[in-house]
Design a protein around this motif. Sequence first.
Motif, PDB file in Angstrom:
ATOM      1  N   ALA A   8       0.817  -1.350  -0.074  1.00 18.75           N
ATOM      2  CA  ALA A   8       0.033  -0.133  -0.018  1.00 18.75           C
ATOM      3  C   ALA A   8       0.895   1.198  -0.086  1.00 18.75           C
ATOM      4  O   ALA A   8       1.811   1.372   0.671  1.00 18.75           O
ATOM      5  CB  ALA A   8      -1.061   0.230   1.226  1.00 18.75           C
ATOM      6  N   LEU A   9       0.359   2.234  -1.032  1.00 18.22           N
ATOM      7  CA  LEU A   9       1.305   3.482  -1.002  1.00 18.22           C
ATOM      8  C   LEU A   9       0.132   4.517  -0.662  1.00 18.22           C
ATOM      9  O   LEU A   9      -0.683   4.609  -1.229  1.00 18.22           O
ATOM     10  CB  LEU A   9       1.629   3.560  -2.366  1.00 18.22           C
ATOM     11  CG  LEU A   9       3.250   2.896  -2.781  1.00 18.22           C
ATOM     12  CD1 LEU A   9       3.247   1.412  -2.542  1.00 18.22           C
ATOM     13  CD2 LEU A   9       3.790   3.350  -4.048  1.00 18.22           C
ATOM     14  N   GLY A  10       0.576   5.527   0.032  1.00 21.08           N
ATOM     15  CA  GLY A  10      -0.243   6.624   0.323  1.00 21.08           C
ATOM     16  C   GLY A  10       0.335   7.993  -0.122  1.00 21.08           C
ATOM     17  O   GLY A  10       1.554   8.110  -0.016  1.00 21.08           O
ATOM     18  N   VAL A  11      -0.480   8.871  -0.824  1.00 22.03           N
ATOM     19  CA  VAL A  11       0.280  10.042  -1.466  1.00 22.03           C
ATOM     20  C   VAL A  11      -0.670  11.191  -0.695  1.00 22.03           C
ATOM     21  O   VAL A  11      -1.909  11.298  -0.768  1.00 22.03           O
ATOM     22  CB  VAL A  11      -0.081  10.176  -2.988  1.00 22.03           C
ATOM     23  CG1 VAL A  11       0.565  11.436  -3.581  1.00 22.03           C
ATOM     24  CG2 VAL A  11       0.720   8.917  -3.584  1.00 22.03           C
ATOM     25  N   THR A  12       0.110  12.243  -0.538  1.00 22.29           N
ATOM     26  CA  THR A  12      -0.592  13.394   0.330  1.00 22.29           C
ATOM     27  C   THR A  12       0.216  14.807  -0.251  1.00 22.29           C
ATOM     28  O   THR A  12       1.398  14.460  -0.795  1.00 22.29           O
ATOM     29  CB  THR A  12      -0.569  13.493   1.714  1.00 22.29           C
ATOM     30  OG1 THR A  12      -1.468  14.289   2.310  1.00 22.29           O
ATOM     31  CG2 THR A  12       0.864  13.928   2.244  1.00 22.29           C
ATOM     32  N   GLY A  20      -9.044   7.392  -4.165  1.00 20.85           N
ATOM     33  CA  GLY A  20      -8.793   9.050  -4.604  1.00 20.85           C
ATOM     34  C   GLY A  20      -9.890   9.846  -4.920  1.00 20.85           C
ATOM     35  O   GLY A  20     -11.090   9.410  -5.074  1.00 20.85           O
ATOM     36  N   THR A  21      -9.449  10.894  -5.526  1.00 16.53           N
ATOM     37  CA  THR A  21     -10.503  12.120  -6.018  1.00 16.53           C
ATOM     38  C   THR A  21     -11.443  11.348  -6.837  1.00 16.53           C
ATOM     39  O   THR A  21     -12.532  11.953  -7.097  1.00 16.53           O
ATOM     40  CB  THR A  21      -9.660  13.163  -6.533  1.00 16.53           C
ATOM     41  OG1 THR A  21      -8.951  13.637  -5.293  1.00 16.53           O
ATOM     42  CG2 THR A  21     -10.643  14.320  -6.662  1.00 16.53           C
ATOM     43  N   LEU A  22     -10.856  10.722  -7.998  1.00 15.34           N
ATOM     44  CA  LEU A  22     -11.568  10.230  -9.097  1.00 15.34           C
ATOM     45  C   LEU A  22     -12.453   9.071  -8.715  1.00 15.34           C
ATOM     46  O   LEU A  22     -13.114   8.493  -9.499  1.00 15.34           O
ATOM     47  CB  LEU A  22     -10.495   9.918 -10.305  1.00 15.34           C
ATOM     48  CG  LEU A  22      -9.697  11.148 -10.747  1.00 15.34           C
ATOM     49  CD1 LEU A  22      -9.018  10.662 -12.055  1.00 15.34           C
ATOM     50  CD2 LEU A  22     -10.792  12.268 -11.206  1.00 15.34           C
ATOM     51  N   GLY A  23     -12.276   8.617  -7.380  1.00 10.72           N
ATOM     52  CA  GLY A  23     -13.077   7.107  -6.818  1.00 10.72           C
ATOM     53  C   GLY A  23     -12.314   5.966  -6.566  1.00 10.72           C
ATOM     54  O   GLY A  23     -11.042   6.256  -6.393  1.00 10.72           O
ATOM     55  N   VAL A  24     -12.793   4.968  -6.580  1.00  9.51           N
ATOM     56  CA  VAL A  24     -12.287   3.677  -6.336  1.00  9.51           C
ATOM     57  C   VAL A  24     -12.062   2.943  -7.766  1.00  9.51           C
ATOM     58  O   VAL A  24     -12.954   2.686  -8.640  1.00  9.51           O
ATOM     59  CB  VAL A  24     -12.834   2.969  -5.591  1.00  9.51           C
ATOM     60  CG1 VAL A  24     -12.350   1.586  -5.219  1.00  9.51           C
ATOM     61  CG2 VAL A  24     -13.007   3.670  -3.959  1.00  9.51           C
ATOM     62  N   VAL A  83      -2.519   1.984  -4.414  1.00 11.00           N
ATOM     63  CA  VAL A  83      -2.021   3.547  -4.356  1.00 11.00           C
ATOM     64  C   VAL A  83      -3.058   4.341  -3.799  1.00 11.00           C
ATOM     65  O   VAL A  83      -4.492   4.069  -4.511  1.00 11.00           O
ATOM     66  CB  VAL A  83      -1.269   3.888  -5.551  1.00 11.00           C
ATOM     67  CG1 VAL A  83      -2.358   4.010  -6.727  1.00 11.00           C
ATOM     68  CG2 VAL A  83      -0.976   5.339  -5.006  1.00 11.00           C
ATOM     69  N   MET A  84      -3.347   5.196  -3.029  1.00 10.62           N
ATOM     70  CA  MET A  84      -4.352   6.082  -2.608  1.00 10.62           C
ATOM     71  C   MET A  84      -3.833   7.596  -2.351  1.00 10.62           C
ATOM     72  O   MET A  84      -2.819   7.789  -1.557  1.00 10.62           O
ATOM     73  CB  MET A  84      -5.146   5.331  -1.352  1.00 10.62           C
ATOM     74  CG  MET A  84      -4.324   5.313  -0.285  1.00 10.62           C
ATOM     75  SD  MET A  84      -5.525   4.634   1.242  1.00 10.62           S
ATOM     76  CE  MET A  84      -6.543   6.036   1.431  1.00 10.62           C
ATOM     77  N   GLU A  85      -4.805   8.352  -2.397  1.00  9.15           N
ATOM     78  CA  GLU A  85      -4.529   9.740  -1.934  1.00  9.15           C
ATOM     79  C   GLU A  85      -5.013   9.883  -0.615  1.00  9.15           C
ATOM     80  O   GLU A  85      -6.051   9.398  -0.158  1.00  9.15           O
ATOM     81  CB  GLU A  85      -5.305  10.591  -2.703  1.00  9.15           C
ATOM     82  CG  GLU A  85      -5.004  10.770  -4.415  1.00  9.15           C
ATOM     83  CD  GLU A  85      -6.242  11.475  -5.129  1.00  9.15           C
ATOM     84  OE1 GLU A  85      -6.299  12.813  -4.820  1.00  9.15           O
ATOM     85  OE2 GLU A  85      -6.640  10.886  -6.161  1.00  9.15           O
TER      86      GLU A  85
END
Length: 488
Positions: A107-111, A138-142, A177-179
């Motif tokens: 799992a990767l998280g981006v902020t 993220g912003t565009l959904g899952v 990967v997630m925002e």
Amino acid sequence: MKIRPQAVFNKSLAEFDSKIFDKAVTISGVSINAQNVSQGDLFIAFAGATTHGISYLEQAIANGAVAVLSDQTVQATIPTFTHPQPRSLIGPISSWLYAKPFESLTALGVTGTNGKTTTANLVKQLWQLNSISSGLIGTLGVEILDKQMVLKRTTPEADELQAITAAMLEKKVSHLVMEVSSHALDQGRVMGAKYKIAGFSNLTQDHLDYHKSMDQYFLAKAKLFTKEYADLAVINIDDQYGKKLAAQVEIPLVTVSRKDSAASWYLSSAKAKGSGYQVEIQSSSGEKINAEFALIGDYNLDNLLLAIAMVSAAGMPVNQISSAISKLKSVPGRLESVSAGQEFTALVDYAHTPDAVERAIASVKTFTTGRLIGILGCGGDRDSSKRALMGKALLAGCDFAVFTSDNPRSESAAVILQQMTEGLQLKDAGVIEADRKQAIDLAVKMAKPADVILLMGKGHEVGQEINGVITQFDDRAELAESIKRLVV
């Protein structure tokens, strides 16, 4: 929306903490939204922005809740439990119930303020192009493999997040990967999640209606780069807050930069080539990447560097990264081209902060031979202190500026526009048109073959909210329709 794993996770609450859950109850799910409760759920009720969740207890019971956890003592037909901070238990309980899904995922998280969506999408594309089963939040959904679903928030609430990741594992997803938004970090929505790698893009003014100061905004973002949430940090040190963060993190650190050759990953060259770049990137360990990159703008070079460093740290060989870069595509609503047969260029971008507006304009100017016609609004019920800065950036950067509405929400569009244009001398360089559709028409009528229309603020969004009512409004569709009606 409620994404659930198909498997039923039946677990006794006493196994989680017998001091809190001192009655015999077995649950198969967790929900903080009474509407989303399924049979067998633990309903967790706490104070929201306007109401307390306990007000919806009867609805939760009707939908199948078998127990309720709250900070209030209540009488109910199902077992009730009290805790002074029920919100702090959502993530840990959900993670425990769904067998700690983050532990089984890479799992990767981006902020960051800007770049989260593009960086996360570039990461997922790099994985997909190398046949790695992956998911995105993220912003565009899952996205679960090739299936897409819409989310209400960039980062879902903790109960939903853990359920989504458990569902991903059922679909044999290995990488995520997630925002990760600052609101989510501040509100504990990612409690119970642990990332192999956390990435930081930048920090510029936004959300000060919530965080109150840039220092508080930074502190919220910095939470992700602690042992509680991540094993490794990847940070853009060209950003002043990124440099500050890199100096204080206590977890292993990888740095990226377009300016500092001592960074772990350094952009040694970026030569404009068509609508993109020929890039040369090198690592501190001597690895080199030479590839064509089809996205424009310095900020997309930042996003690319961050994505490369993150997938490399997650185990992807450099030769696989290098061969995939030329196949990377732009993200919906991020300098997205709209073509309806016109001779001028039309672009839609999500820029909704002063820094993002400046960057989008600067990027488009690099290939504009005619006039740059910019259209921009500011959202209501959000950080009002950035409105004048955004307006100033629009007028200063464009040959002609069209000030319009975005999502006024509960605020007056006229007041927002007044704040955007306060102190500006528009004269012949700009105009105010509150109706967004009319603003688009105005720009389209002006545009000549060498010109560029840059429509900013909403990007991928497909609705416009005015006084609590959301109506269909997609900038890309509206711009295309205007061109067809007025030009082609």
